[in-house]
Design a protein around this motif. Structure first.
Motif, PDB file in Angstrom:
ATOM      1  N   ILE A  81     -51.570   2.771  -2.875  1.00  0.00           N
ATOM      2  CA  ILE A  81     -50.889   1.782  -2.039  1.00  0.00           C
ATOM      3  C   ILE A  81     -51.963   0.866  -1.438  1.00  0.00           C
ATOM      4  O   ILE A  81     -52.870   1.372  -0.774  1.00  0.00           O
ATOM      5  CB  ILE A  81     -50.087   2.463  -0.907  1.00  0.00           C
ATOM      6  N   HIS A  82     -51.872  -0.414  -1.665  1.00  0.00           N
ATOM      7  CA  HIS A  82     -52.877  -1.383  -1.196  1.00  0.00           C
ATOM      8  C   HIS A  82     -54.283  -0.926  -1.576  1.00  0.00           C
ATOM      9  O   HIS A  82     -55.201  -0.975  -0.760  1.00  0.00           O
ATOM     10  CB  HIS A  82     -52.832  -1.573   0.337  1.00  0.00           C
ATOM     11  N   ARG A 141     -49.926   9.230   5.994  1.00  0.00           N
ATOM     12  CA  ARG A 141     -49.203   8.034   6.383  1.00  0.00           C
ATOM     13  C   ARG A 141     -49.277   6.947   5.309  1.00  0.00           C
ATOM     14  O   ARG A 141     -50.352   6.639   4.804  1.00  0.00           O
ATOM     15  CB  ARG A 141     -49.778   7.487   7.691  1.00  0.00           C
ATOM     16  N   GLY A 142     -48.138   6.357   4.990  1.00  0.00           N
ATOM     17  CA  GLY A 142     -48.092   5.293   4.005  1.00  0.00           C
ATOM     18  C   GLY A 142     -46.666   5.109   3.530  1.00  0.00           C
ATOM     19  O   GLY A 142     -45.821   5.989   3.739  1.00  0.00           O
ATOM     20  N   ILE A 143     -46.404   3.969   2.922  1.00  0.00           N
ATOM     21  CA  ILE A 143     -45.069   3.733   2.359  1.00  0.00           C
ATOM     22  C   ILE A 143     -45.230   3.327   0.906  1.00  0.00           C
ATOM     23  O   ILE A 143     -45.747   2.254   0.606  1.00  0.00           O
ATOM     24  CB  ILE A 143     -44.293   2.648   3.137  1.00  0.00           C
ATOM     25  N   ARG A 199     -44.154   1.897  -2.673  1.00  0.00           N
ATOM     26  CA  ARG A 199     -43.208   0.857  -3.082  1.00  0.00           C
ATOM     27  C   ARG A 199     -43.102   0.853  -4.605  1.00  0.00           C
ATOM     28  O   ARG A 199     -43.993   1.372  -5.297  1.00  0.00           O
ATOM     29  CB  ARG A 199     -43.680  -0.525  -2.620  1.00  0.00           C
ATOM     30  N   SER A 252     -31.075  -3.314  12.830  1.00  0.00           N
ATOM     31  CA  SER A 252     -32.289  -2.671  12.335  1.00  0.00           C
ATOM     32  C   SER A 252     -31.880  -1.791  11.158  1.00  0.00           C
ATOM     33  O   SER A 252     -30.864  -1.106  11.211  1.00  0.00           O
ATOM     34  CB  SER A 252     -32.903  -1.849  13.467  1.00  0.00           C
ATOM     35  N   ILE A 253     -32.663  -1.845  10.109  1.00  0.00           N
ATOM     36  CA  ILE A 253     -32.360  -1.056   8.905  1.00  0.00           C
ATOM     37  C   ILE A 253     -32.273   0.426   9.260  1.00  0.00           C
ATOM     38  O   ILE A 253     -31.355   1.135   8.837  1.00  0.00           O
ATOM     39  CB  ILE A 253     -33.420  -1.304   7.813  1.00  0.00           C
ATOM     40  N   LEU A 254     -33.224   0.895  10.064  1.00  0.00           N
ATOM     41  CA  LEU A 254     -33.244   2.327  10.405  1.00  0.00           C
ATOM     42  C   LEU A 254     -32.048   2.713  11.266  1.00  0.00           C
ATOM     43  O   LEU A 254     -31.458   3.778  11.083  1.00  0.00           O
ATOM     44  CB  LEU A 254     -34.559   2.689  11.115  1.00  0.00           C
ATOM     45  N   LEU A 294     -29.239  -8.407   4.754  1.00  0.00           N
ATOM     46  CA  LEU A 294     -30.250  -7.353   4.621  1.00  0.00           C
ATOM     47  C   LEU A 294     -30.072  -6.359   5.766  1.00  0.00           C
ATOM     48  O   LEU A 294     -30.102  -5.155   5.566  1.00  0.00           O
ATOM     49  CB  LEU A 294     -31.652  -7.953   4.669  1.00  0.00           C
ATOM     50  N   SER A 295     -29.882  -6.900   6.972  1.00  0.00           N
ATOM     51  CA  SER A 295     -29.564  -6.028   8.100  1.00  0.00           C
ATOM     52  C   SER A 295     -28.971  -6.855   9.230  1.00  0.00           C
ATOM     53  O   SER A 295     -29.122  -8.076   9.265  1.00  0.00           O
ATOM     54  CB  SER A 295     -30.789  -5.256   8.577  1.00  0.00           C
ATOM     55  N   HIS A 322     -39.540   4.542   3.497  1.00  0.00           N
ATOM     56  CA  HIS A 322     -39.902   5.349   4.656  1.00  0.00           C
ATOM     57  C   HIS A 322     -38.615   5.827   5.303  1.00  0.00           C
ATOM     58  O   HIS A 322     -37.711   5.035   5.545  1.00  0.00           O
ATOM     59  CB  HIS A 322     -40.699   4.509   5.653  1.00  0.00           C
TER      60      HIS A 322
END
Lengths: 132, 387
Positions: B345-346, B288-290, B292, B30-32, B26-27, B314
Protein backbone atom coordinates in the motif's frame (compact mmCIF):
# COMPACT_ATOMS: atom_id res chain seq x y z
CA UNK A 1 -1.69 37.08 16.44
CA UNK A 2 -2.70 34.74 13.67
CA UNK A 3 -2.10 35.49 10.02
CA UNK A 4 -4.56 35.36 7.20
CA UNK A 5 -5.36 31.81 6.09
CA UNK A 6 -4.27 30.94 2.57
CA UNK A 7 -5.07 27.97 0.35
CA UNK A 8 -3.76 25.71 -2.39
CA UNK A 9 -5.66 24.49 -5.44
CA UNK A 10 -5.28 21.00 -3.91
CA UNK A 11 -7.34 22.09 -0.87
CA UNK A 12 -4.73 22.50 1.85
CA UNK A 13 -4.76 25.58 4.06
CA UNK A 14 -1.79 27.25 5.78
CA UNK A 15 -1.74 29.84 8.54
CA UNK A 16 0.64 31.13 11.18
CA UNK A 17 -0.29 31.66 14.83
CA UNK A 18 2.10 34.23 16.20
CA UNK A 19 5.47 33.24 14.75
CA UNK A 20 5.29 34.14 11.03
CA UNK A 21 8.00 31.63 10.12
CA UNK A 22 6.09 28.73 11.65
CA UNK A 23 2.99 27.75 9.70
CA UNK A 24 0.23 25.28 10.51
CA UNK A 25 -1.25 23.16 7.68
CA UNK A 26 -4.57 21.39 7.34
CA UNK A 27 -7.22 20.51 4.79
CA UNK A 28 -10.22 22.65 3.89
CA UNK A 29 -13.87 22.12 4.67
CA UNK A 30 -14.39 21.26 0.99
CA UNK A 31 -11.63 18.63 1.17
CA UNK A 32 -12.90 16.99 4.34
CA UNK A 33 -16.34 16.62 2.74
CA UNK A 34 -14.82 15.10 -0.40
CA UNK A 35 -12.54 12.79 1.55
CA UNK A 36 -15.38 11.59 3.86
CA UNK A 37 -14.73 9.54 7.01
CA UNK A 38 -11.03 9.89 7.86
CA UNK A 39 -9.73 6.61 9.27
CA UNK A 40 -6.13 7.66 9.91
CA UNK A 41 -3.47 10.08 8.73
CA UNK A 42 0.09 9.12 7.83
CA UNK A 43 1.84 12.15 9.30
CA UNK A 44 5.40 13.13 8.35
CA UNK A 45 8.30 12.66 10.74
CA UNK A 46 9.42 15.74 12.65
CA UNK A 47 12.53 17.09 10.99
CA UNK A 48 11.48 16.08 7.49
CA UNK A 49 12.30 18.76 4.92
CA UNK A 50 9.84 19.24 2.08
CA UNK A 51 9.83 21.55 -0.94
CA UNK A 52 6.66 23.44 -1.84
CA UNK A 53 4.16 21.11 -3.55
CA UNK A 54 5.75 17.85 -2.31
CA UNK A 55 3.61 15.05 -0.91
CA UNK A 56 4.01 15.26 2.85
CA UNK A 57 1.13 13.24 4.36
CA UNK A 58 -1.53 10.75 3.34
CA UNK A 59 -5.09 10.84 4.60
CA UNK A 60 -6.75 7.43 4.50
CA UNK A 61 -10.52 7.58 4.50
CA UNK A 62 -13.12 4.88 4.13
CA UNK A 63 -13.49 6.04 0.55
CA UNK A 64 -9.87 6.31 -0.65
CA UNK A 65 -6.35 7.57 0.12
CA UNK A 66 -5.58 11.25 -0.46
CA UNK A 67 -2.15 12.83 -0.75
CA UNK A 68 -1.51 16.05 1.14
CA UNK A 69 0.98 18.46 -0.41
CA UNK A 70 3.12 21.07 1.31
CA UNK A 71 1.63 24.52 0.62
CA UNK A 72 5.09 26.04 1.23
CA UNK A 73 8.54 24.52 1.50
CA UNK A 74 10.11 23.97 4.92
CA UNK A 75 10.90 21.60 7.76
CA UNK A 76 8.24 19.71 9.66
CA UNK A 77 8.49 20.96 13.25
CA UNK A 78 5.28 19.56 14.75
CA UNK A 79 2.53 17.07 14.00
CA UNK A 80 -0.95 16.92 15.49
CA UNK A 81 -0.80 13.88 17.78
CA UNK A 82 -4.46 14.16 18.73
CA UNK A 83 -5.58 13.09 15.25
CA UNK A 84 -3.65 9.83 15.76
CA UNK A 85 -6.13 8.78 18.41
CA UNK A 86 -9.11 10.70 17.01
CA UNK A 87 -8.86 10.99 13.21
CA UNK A 88 -12.50 12.12 13.04
CA UNK A 89 -11.23 15.56 14.19
CA UNK A 90 -10.08 16.13 10.60
CA UNK A 91 -13.71 15.88 9.49
CA UNK A 92 -15.23 17.63 12.46
CA UNK A 93 -12.90 20.64 12.75
CA UNK A 94 -10.59 20.87 9.73
CA UNK A 95 -9.48 24.48 10.43
CA UNK A 96 -9.07 23.95 14.18
CA UNK A 97 -8.41 20.76 16.18
CA UNK A 98 -8.09 18.76 12.95
CA UNK A 99 -4.87 20.47 11.76
CA UNK A 100 -2.17 18.14 10.41
CA UNK A 101 1.38 19.47 10.88
CA UNK A 102 3.49 22.62 11.25
CA UNK A 103 6.31 23.79 8.98
CA UNK A 104 9.29 26.05 9.63
CA UNK A 105 9.10 28.02 6.40
CA UNK A 106 12.15 28.25 4.13
CA UNK A 107 11.05 30.97 1.77
CA UNK A 108 8.43 33.52 2.84
CA UNK A 109 8.00 34.63 -0.77
CA UNK A 110 6.12 31.39 -1.53
CA UNK A 111 3.20 32.88 0.44
CA UNK A 112 2.41 35.08 -2.56
CA UNK A 113 1.81 32.03 -4.77
CA UNK A 114 -1.07 30.86 -2.55
CA UNK A 115 -4.77 31.60 -2.94
CA UNK A 116 -6.46 34.04 -0.60
CA UNK A 117 -9.98 33.39 0.70
CA UNK A 118 -11.58 35.11 -2.27
CA UNK A 119 -9.40 33.27 -4.77
CA UNK A 120 -10.09 29.90 -3.13
CA UNK A 121 -13.83 30.49 -3.05
CA UNK A 122 -13.69 31.45 -6.73
CA UNK A 123 -11.85 28.19 -7.45
CA UNK A 124 -14.54 26.19 -5.64
CA UNK A 125 -17.41 27.93 -7.41
CA UNK A 126 -15.75 27.48 -10.81
CA UNK A 127 -15.99 23.74 -10.23
CA UNK A 128 -12.52 23.18 -11.67
CA UNK A 129 -10.92 22.42 -8.33
CA UNK A 130 -8.15 19.87 -8.80
CA UNK A 131 -6.00 17.80 -6.48
CA UNK A 132 -8.09 15.51 -4.34
CA UNK B 1 -27.00 9.81 -16.08
CA UNK B 2 -29.38 11.38 -13.60
CA UNK B 3 -31.82 9.07 -11.86
CA UNK B 4 -35.30 10.01 -10.57
CA UNK B 5 -34.33 10.36 -6.90
CA UNK B 6 -31.20 12.52 -7.49
CA UNK B 7 -33.02 15.80 -6.67
CA UNK B 8 -34.28 14.28 -3.38
CA UNK B 9 -30.73 13.26 -2.44
CA UNK B 10 -29.37 16.71 -3.30
CA UNK B 11 -31.99 18.33 -1.04
CA UNK B 12 -30.68 16.09 1.74
CA UNK B 13 -27.14 17.36 1.01
CA UNK B 14 -25.91 13.95 -0.09
CA UNK B 15 -22.35 13.69 -1.36
CA UNK B 16 -22.98 12.47 -4.89
CA UNK B 17 -20.69 10.32 -7.01
CA UNK B 18 -20.47 8.84 -10.48
CA UNK B 19 -20.96 5.07 -10.58
CA UNK B 20 -20.77 3.51 -14.06
CA UNK B 21 -22.18 6.74 -15.48
CA UNK B 22 -24.98 7.03 -12.91
CA UNK B 23 -25.17 9.97 -10.52
CA UNK B 24 -25.77 8.42 -7.09
CA UNK B 25 -25.33 9.30 -3.40
CA UNK B 26 -21.97 8.19 -1.97
CA UNK B 27 -23.09 9.12 1.52
CA UNK B 28 -25.50 11.37 3.38
CA UNK B 29 -23.71 11.82 6.71
CA UNK B 30 -20.82 9.39 7.12
CA UNK B 31 -20.12 6.08 5.41
CA UNK B 32 -19.25 4.44 8.73
CA UNK B 33 -22.36 5.78 10.48
CA UNK B 34 -24.59 4.65 7.63
CA UNK B 35 -23.05 1.16 7.62
CA UNK B 36 -23.50 0.96 11.39
CA UNK B 37 -27.15 2.04 11.05
CA UNK B 38 -27.80 -0.79 8.57
CA UNK B 39 -26.24 -3.38 10.89
CA UNK B 40 -28.06 -2.11 13.98
CA UNK B 41 -31.31 -0.53 12.70
CA UNK B 42 -31.99 0.14 9.03
CA UNK B 43 -30.84 2.02 5.96
CA UNK B 44 -32.53 3.07 2.74
CA UNK B 45 -30.47 2.82 -0.48
CA UNK B 46 -31.23 4.17 -3.94
CA UNK B 47 -30.48 1.28 -6.31
CA UNK B 48 -32.21 2.74 -9.37
CA UNK B 49 -29.05 2.13 -11.39
CA UNK B 50 -29.53 -1.65 -11.31
CA UNK B 51 -30.67 -3.09 -14.63
CA UNK B 52 -34.10 -4.72 -14.72
CA UNK B 53 -35.11 -6.96 -17.62
CA UNK B 54 -38.18 -9.08 -18.30
CA UNK B 55 -38.05 -12.16 -20.51
CA UNK B 56 -41.32 -13.68 -21.68
CA UNK B 57 -42.39 -16.47 -23.97
CA UNK B 58 -43.03 -20.19 -24.04
CA UNK B 59 -40.31 -22.16 -22.27
CA UNK B 60 -38.52 -19.04 -21.04
CA UNK B 61 -37.37 -20.76 -17.83
CA UNK B 62 -35.80 -23.61 -19.75
CA UNK B 63 -34.10 -21.25 -22.19
CA UNK B 64 -32.70 -19.00 -19.43
CA UNK B 65 -31.70 -22.06 -17.43
CA UNK B 66 -29.38 -23.02 -20.29
CA UNK B 67 -27.48 -19.76 -19.76
CA UNK B 68 -27.06 -19.57 -15.95
CA UNK B 69 -25.21 -21.56 -13.28
CA UNK B 70 -28.03 -22.25 -10.81
CA UNK B 71 -31.32 -24.05 -11.42
CA UNK B 72 -34.17 -21.74 -12.35
CA UNK B 73 -36.51 -24.63 -13.14
CA UNK B 74 -36.25 -25.91 -9.57
CA UNK B 75 -37.26 -22.55 -8.10
CA UNK B 76 -40.97 -21.99 -7.62
CA UNK B 77 -42.59 -18.78 -8.86
CA UNK B 78 -42.28 -16.08 -6.25
CA UNK B 79 -38.81 -17.11 -5.11
CA UNK B 80 -35.57 -15.30 -6.00
CA UNK B 81 -32.56 -17.09 -7.42
CA UNK B 82 -28.92 -15.91 -7.42
CA UNK B 83 -26.97 -17.03 -10.48
CA UNK B 84 -23.91 -16.32 -12.56
CA UNK B 85 -24.13 -15.76 -16.27
CA UNK B 86 -21.03 -17.46 -17.68
CA UNK B 87 -19.45 -16.70 -21.03
CA UNK B 88 -18.50 -19.45 -23.47
CA UNK B 89 -15.05 -19.71 -21.85
CA UNK B 90 -16.53 -20.30 -18.38
CA UNK B 91 -15.67 -16.77 -17.24
CA UNK B 92 -18.37 -14.42 -16.02
CA UNK B 93 -20.59 -12.04 -17.97
CA UNK B 94 -22.39 -10.94 -14.81
CA UNK B 95 -24.07 -12.12 -11.65
CA UNK B 96 -27.84 -11.88 -11.52
CA UNK B 97 -31.00 -12.21 -9.49
CA UNK B 98 -33.91 -13.89 -11.22
CA UNK B 99 -37.52 -14.45 -10.23
CA UNK B 100 -40.57 -15.72 -12.08
CA UNK B 101 -43.61 -13.48 -12.14
CA UNK B 102 -45.60 -16.07 -14.10
CA UNK B 103 -45.22 -19.40 -15.84
CA UNK B 104 -43.62 -17.82 -18.92
CA UNK B 105 -42.35 -14.56 -17.45
CA UNK B 106 -38.99 -14.06 -15.71
CA UNK B 107 -37.60 -10.84 -14.22
CA UNK B 108 -33.82 -10.42 -14.15
CA UNK B 109 -31.88 -7.87 -12.07
CA UNK B 110 -28.37 -7.14 -13.38
CA UNK B 111 -25.44 -4.88 -12.47
CA UNK B 112 -25.59 -1.27 -13.63
CA UNK B 113 -22.26 -1.39 -15.43
CA UNK B 114 -23.24 -4.52 -17.36
CA UNK B 115 -26.75 -3.54 -18.38
CA UNK B 116 -26.14 -3.11 -22.11
CA UNK B 117 -23.74 -6.04 -22.34
CA UNK B 118 -26.08 -8.38 -20.48
CA UNK B 119 -29.02 -7.36 -22.61
CA UNK B 120 -27.06 -8.02 -25.80
CA UNK B 121 -25.73 -11.33 -24.42
CA UNK B 122 -29.18 -12.57 -23.42
CA UNK B 123 -30.76 -11.36 -26.67
CA UNK B 124 -28.09 -13.18 -28.71
CA UNK B 125 -28.45 -16.42 -26.75
CA UNK B 126 -32.22 -16.64 -26.31
CA UNK B 127 -34.39 -17.84 -29.20
CA UNK B 128 -36.42 -15.28 -31.10
CA UNK B 129 -39.61 -16.75 -29.61
CA UNK B 130 -38.56 -15.23 -26.27
CA UNK B 131 -39.14 -11.51 -25.94
CA UNK B 132 -36.65 -9.56 -23.84
CA UNK B 133 -37.56 -6.14 -22.50
CA UNK B 134 -35.38 -3.64 -20.61
CA UNK B 135 -37.55 -2.11 -17.88
CA UNK B 136 -34.70 -0.04 -16.40
CA UNK B 137 -35.30 3.33 -18.07
CA UNK B 138 -36.91 5.77 -15.65
CA UNK B 139 -37.08 3.08 -12.98
CA UNK B 140 -36.59 3.62 -9.26
CA UNK B 141 -34.98 0.87 -7.22
CA UNK B 142 -34.93 0.96 -3.42
CA UNK B 143 -33.25 -1.30 -0.90
CA UNK B 144 -34.49 -1.17 2.67
CA UNK B 145 -31.91 -3.07 4.73
CA UNK B 146 -31.31 -3.79 8.39
CA UNK B 147 -32.78 -5.62 11.37
CA UNK B 148 -35.55 -3.02 11.78
CA UNK B 149 -36.69 -3.46 8.15
CA UNK B 150 -39.62 -5.71 9.00
CA UNK B 151 -41.15 -3.02 11.24
CA UNK B 152 -40.36 -0.24 8.77
CA UNK B 153 -41.79 -2.09 5.76
CA UNK B 154 -45.14 -2.22 7.57
CA UNK B 155 -45.39 1.53 6.96
CA UNK B 156 -45.97 0.72 3.28
CA UNK B 157 -48.62 -1.98 3.35
CA UNK B 158 -49.89 -4.75 5.54
CA UNK B 159 -48.51 -8.13 4.62
CA UNK B 160 -45.02 -7.25 3.44
CA UNK B 161 -43.57 -8.17 6.81
CA UNK B 162 -44.98 -11.68 6.39
CA UNK B 163 -42.93 -12.33 3.24
CA UNK B 164 -40.37 -15.09 3.53
CA UNK B 165 -36.65 -14.60 2.96
CA UNK B 166 -35.99 -14.41 -0.82
CA UNK B 167 -39.69 -14.26 -1.61
CA UNK B 168 -40.59 -12.05 -4.58
CA UNK B 169 -43.95 -10.52 -5.39
CA UNK B 170 -45.00 -8.74 -8.52
CA UNK B 171 -47.73 -6.23 -8.91
CA UNK B 172 -49.11 -5.74 -12.39
CA UNK B 173 -51.86 -3.50 -13.65
CA UNK B 174 -51.72 0.10 -12.48
CA UNK B 175 -48.31 -0.38 -10.86
CA UNK B 176 -46.91 -2.13 -13.88
CA UNK B 177 -44.03 -4.55 -13.33
CA UNK B 178 -43.46 -3.68 -9.72
CA UNK B 179 -40.86 -6.00 -8.14
CA UNK B 180 -40.96 -6.48 -4.36
CA UNK B 181 -38.61 -9.00 -2.75
CA UNK B 182 -37.26 -9.83 0.68
CA UNK B 183 -33.64 -9.73 -0.44
CA UNK B 184 -30.57 -7.53 -0.26
CA UNK B 185 -26.83 -7.30 -0.61
CA UNK B 186 -25.80 -6.18 2.85
CA UNK B 187 -26.09 -9.41 4.84
CA UNK B 188 -29.05 -8.00 6.75
CA UNK B 189 -32.76 -8.66 6.49
CA UNK B 190 -34.53 -6.34 4.10
CA UNK B 191 -36.63 -5.62 1.06
CA UNK B 192 -35.91 -4.48 -2.46
CA UNK B 193 -38.33 -2.64 -4.74
CA UNK B 194 -38.06 -1.94 -8.46
CA UNK B 195 -40.61 -0.23 -10.64
CA UNK B 196 -41.65 2.89 -12.46
CA UNK B 197 -41.15 6.29 -10.86
CA UNK B 198 -44.94 6.65 -10.33
CA UNK B 199 -45.17 3.37 -8.44
CA UNK B 200 -42.03 3.64 -6.29
CA UNK B 201 -41.86 7.38 -5.50
CA UNK B 202 -44.77 7.14 -3.02
CA UNK B 203 -42.96 4.28 -1.23
CA UNK B 204 -39.74 6.34 -1.09
CA UNK B 205 -41.66 9.30 0.37
CA UNK B 206 -43.33 7.25 3.09
CA UNK B 207 -40.08 5.54 4.07
CA UNK B 208 -38.10 8.80 4.03
CA UNK B 209 -40.69 10.77 6.00
CA UNK B 210 -41.79 8.18 8.55
CA UNK B 211 -38.93 5.68 8.65
CA UNK B 212 -36.70 7.93 10.73
CA UNK B 213 -38.87 7.40 13.80
CA UNK B 214 -38.16 3.66 13.49
CA UNK B 215 -34.41 4.14 13.10
CA UNK B 216 -34.15 4.36 9.30
CA UNK B 217 -31.13 6.25 7.89
CA UNK B 218 -30.58 7.32 4.30
CA UNK B 219 -27.54 5.39 3.11
CA UNK B 220 -25.25 5.69 0.10
CA UNK B 221 -22.99 3.61 -2.11
CA UNK B 222 -20.06 3.95 0.30
CA UNK B 223 -21.93 2.09 3.03
CA UNK B 224 -23.33 -0.35 0.49
CA UNK B 225 -19.85 -1.31 -0.69
CA UNK B 226 -18.52 -1.66 2.85
CA UNK B 227 -21.48 -3.81 3.93
CA UNK B 228 -21.20 -6.16 0.95
CA UNK B 229 -17.46 -6.46 1.46
CA UNK B 230 -17.93 -7.32 5.16
CA UNK B 231 -20.13 -10.16 3.88
CA UNK B 232 -17.53 -11.06 1.19
CA UNK B 233 -20.19 -10.75 -1.49
CA UNK B 234 -18.60 -10.29 -4.93
CA UNK B 235 -18.73 -7.08 -6.92
CA UNK B 236 -18.68 -7.48 -10.69
CA UNK B 237 -15.56 -5.94 -12.21
CA UNK B 238 -13.56 -6.67 -9.04
CA UNK B 239 -14.06 -10.26 -7.83
CA UNK B 240 -15.89 -11.32 -10.99
CA UNK B 241 -14.61 -10.61 -14.51
CA UNK B 242 -14.83 -12.20 -17.97
CA UNK B 243 -11.76 -14.29 -17.02
CA UNK B 244 -12.84 -15.41 -13.55
CA UNK B 245 -15.16 -18.37 -13.05
CA UNK B 246 -17.61 -18.91 -10.21
CA UNK B 247 -15.18 -21.49 -8.80
CA UNK B 248 -12.24 -19.06 -8.88
CA UNK B 249 -14.35 -16.65 -6.80
CA UNK B 250 -15.47 -19.36 -4.37
CA UNK B 251 -19.10 -19.10 -5.48
CA UNK B 252 -19.50 -22.88 -5.79
CA UNK B 253 -22.86 -22.63 -4.01
CA UNK B 254 -24.24 -20.72 -7.01
CA UNK B 255 -23.31 -23.50 -9.46
CA UNK B 256 -25.68 -26.43 -9.79
CA UNK B 257 -23.87 -29.29 -11.52
CA UNK B 258 -26.84 -31.67 -11.28
CA UNK B 259 -29.16 -29.62 -13.45
CA UNK B 260 -29.07 -29.83 -17.25
CA UNK B 261 -26.11 -28.40 -19.10
CA UNK B 262 -25.61 -24.65 -19.37
CA UNK B 263 -23.46 -22.49 -21.58
CA UNK B 264 -19.86 -22.40 -20.35
CA UNK B 265 -20.28 -25.34 -17.94
CA UNK B 266 -17.66 -27.59 -19.54
CA UNK B 267 -15.10 -24.77 -19.65
CA UNK B 268 -15.85 -23.91 -16.02
CA UNK B 269 -15.20 -27.50 -15.01
CA UNK B 270 -12.01 -27.67 -17.08
CA UNK B 271 -10.77 -24.53 -15.35
CA UNK B 272 -11.75 -25.86 -11.94
CA UNK B 273 -9.52 -28.88 -12.62
CA UNK B 274 -6.53 -26.70 -13.55
CA UNK B 275 -4.11 -26.59 -10.64
CA UNK B 276 -2.50 -23.24 -11.39
CA UNK B 277 -5.49 -20.93 -11.18
CA UNK B 278 -5.60 -18.15 -8.60
CA UNK B 279 -8.36 -18.35 -6.03
CA UNK B 280 -10.14 -15.69 -4.05
CA UNK B 281 -9.50 -15.46 -0.33
CA UNK B 282 -10.30 -13.13 2.55
CA UNK B 283 -7.60 -11.35 4.55
CA UNK B 284 -7.17 -8.83 7.34
CA UNK B 285 -4.18 -6.57 7.90
CA UNK B 286 -2.35 -7.11 11.17
CA UNK B 287 -1.04 -3.54 11.11
CA UNK B 288 -2.52 -0.15 10.32
CA UNK B 289 -3.44 0.43 6.68
CA UNK B 290 -6.28 0.24 4.19
CA UNK B 291 -5.88 -2.12 1.26
CA UNK B 292 -7.48 -1.01 -2.00
CA UNK B 293 -8.35 -2.62 -5.32
CA UNK B 294 -5.21 -3.62 -7.33
CA UNK B 295 -2.80 -3.50 -4.36
CA UNK B 296 -0.19 -6.24 -5.00
CA UNK B 297 0.02 -9.21 -2.62
CA UNK B 298 3.59 -10.42 -1.97
CA UNK B 299 5.20 -13.48 -0.47
CA UNK B 300 7.26 -11.97 2.37
CA UNK B 301 9.81 -14.79 2.06
CA UNK B 302 10.67 -14.05 -1.58
CA UNK B 303 9.32 -10.54 -2.14
CA UNK B 304 7.61 -11.84 -5.28
CA UNK B 305 4.05 -10.92 -6.18
CA UNK B 306 1.68 -13.81 -5.52
CA UNK B 307 -1.68 -12.08 -5.89
CA UNK B 308 -3.74 -8.93 -6.10
CA UNK B 309 -6.39 -7.27 -3.96
CA UNK B 310 -9.80 -7.09 -5.68
CA UNK B 311 -11.65 -5.17 -2.96
CA UNK B 312 -10.40 -3.64 0.25
CA UNK B 313 -11.57 -1.34 2.95
CA UNK B 314 -11.61 -0.41 6.58
CA UNK B 315 -14.23 -1.70 8.98
CA UNK B 316 -14.50 -1.07 12.70
CA UNK B 317 -16.50 -4.32 12.92
CA UNK B 318 -13.71 -6.32 11.29
CA UNK B 319 -11.15 -4.37 13.29
CA UNK B 320 -9.17 -2.53 10.64
CA UNK B 321 -8.06 -2.99 7.06
CA UNK B 322 -9.43 -6.04 5.29
CA UNK B 323 -10.33 -7.29 1.86
CA UNK B 324 -10.53 -9.94 -0.80
CA UNK B 325 -7.63 -10.97 -3.02
CA UNK B 326 -6.84 -13.51 -5.69
CA UNK B 327 -3.74 -15.51 -4.75
CA UNK B 328 -1.61 -18.11 -6.51
CA UNK B 329 -2.52 -21.62 -5.32
CA UNK B 330 0.96 -22.51 -4.03
CA UNK B 331 1.12 -19.45 -1.81
CA UNK B 332 -2.55 -19.67 -0.87
CA UNK B 333 -2.00 -23.13 0.67
CA UNK B 334 0.65 -21.69 2.99
CA UNK B 335 -1.49 -18.61 3.68
CA UNK B 336 -4.38 -20.86 4.68
CA UNK B 337 -2.04 -22.60 7.13
CA UNK B 338 -1.20 -19.35 8.84
CA UNK B 339 1.66 -17.85 6.82
CA UNK B 340 1.52 -14.07 6.57
CA UNK B 341 1.21 -12.26 3.25
CA UNK B 342 2.42 -8.77 2.43
CA UNK B 343 0.01 -6.25 0.92
CA UNK B 344 1.72 -3.33 -0.77
CA UNK B 345 0.00 0.00 0.00
CA UNK B 346 1.62 3.29 -1.11
CA UNK B 347 4.86 1.41 -1.67
CA UNK B 348 4.98 -0.05 1.85
CA UNK B 349 4.41 -3.67 2.77
CA UNK B 350 1.63 -4.33 5.30
CA UNK B 351 1.34 -7.73 6.93
CA UNK B 352 -1.90 -9.67 6.39
CA UNK B 353 -3.33 -12.95 7.55
CA UNK B 354 -6.22 -15.06 6.31
CA UNK B 355 -9.73 -14.35 7.56
CA UNK B 356 -12.86 -16.44 7.21
CA UNK B 357 -15.68 -15.18 5.03
CA UNK B 358 -18.01 -13.49 5.76
CA UNK B 359 -15.84 -11.15 7.82
CA UNK B 360 -18.60 -10.24 10.27
CA UNK B 361 -21.30 -12.21 12.02
CA UNK B 362 -24.75 -10.98 12.84
CA UNK B 363 -27.76 -10.34 10.69
CA UNK B 364 -28.09 -13.05 8.08
CA UNK B 365 -24.69 -14.51 8.86
CA UNK B 366 -25.71 -15.10 12.47
CA UNK B 367 -26.75 -18.37 14.06
CA UNK B 368 -30.40 -18.18 13.15
CA UNK B 369 -29.72 -18.01 9.44
CA UNK B 370 -26.87 -20.46 9.25
CA UNK B 371 -29.38 -23.23 8.60
CA UNK B 372 -30.52 -21.34 5.52
CA UNK B 373 -26.97 -20.77 4.36
CA UNK B 374 -26.38 -24.49 4.60
CA UNK B 375 -29.12 -25.21 2.08
CA UNK B 376 -27.64 -22.93 -0.53
CA UNK B 377 -27.00 -25.89 -2.77
CA UNK B 378 -30.73 -26.17 -3.46
CA UNK B 379 -30.17 -23.17 -5.68
CA UNK B 380 -32.15 -20.47 -3.94
CA UNK B 381 -30.52 -17.09 -3.78
CA UNK B 382 -28.76 -16.11 -0.64
CA UNK B 383 -27.97 -12.72 -1.95
CA UNK B 384 -30.49 -10.33 -3.28
CA UNK B 385 -30.69 -7.92 -6.14
CA UNK B 386 -27.42 -6.23 -5.70
CA UNK B 387 -25.15 -3.17 -5.56
Amino acid sequence: MSSERRYTPTHEWIQSFGDASRMRVGITEFAQKEITDVVFVELPKIGKKVPQGAEVAIIESVKAAFSIYAPMGGEVVAVNGSIESNPALVNADPYGAGWLFELRIDNAAEWDSLLDEKGYQALLSSGTAGGH
Amino acid sequence: MSLPLAPCHMRRNARMTDFHGYFLPLSFTSILEEAKAVREKAGLFDISHMGHFMATGPGVRRHLNGLITSDLEAVPPGKCLYALLPNDQGGTVDDLILAASGEDEIHVIVNAGNRDGDFAWLRDHLPKSISLEDLSAGQIGLALQGPASSQIVSLLARGFEGMKRREARFSMGAANHLWISRTGYTGEDGWEFFGSEESILPLYRILSEKGGDLGLHQAGLGARDLLRLEMAYPLYGQELTPEKTAFDAGLDFAVNLRKGSFLGKDKMLEKRAETGRNRLTGFVLTERGIPRTHCPVLDPATGLQVGEVTSGGHSPRVGGGFGLAYMEPGFLREFEQGKEAGVEIHGKIHRARIHERPFVTGGLSGKKESAQLAVKSNGTADQGAKR
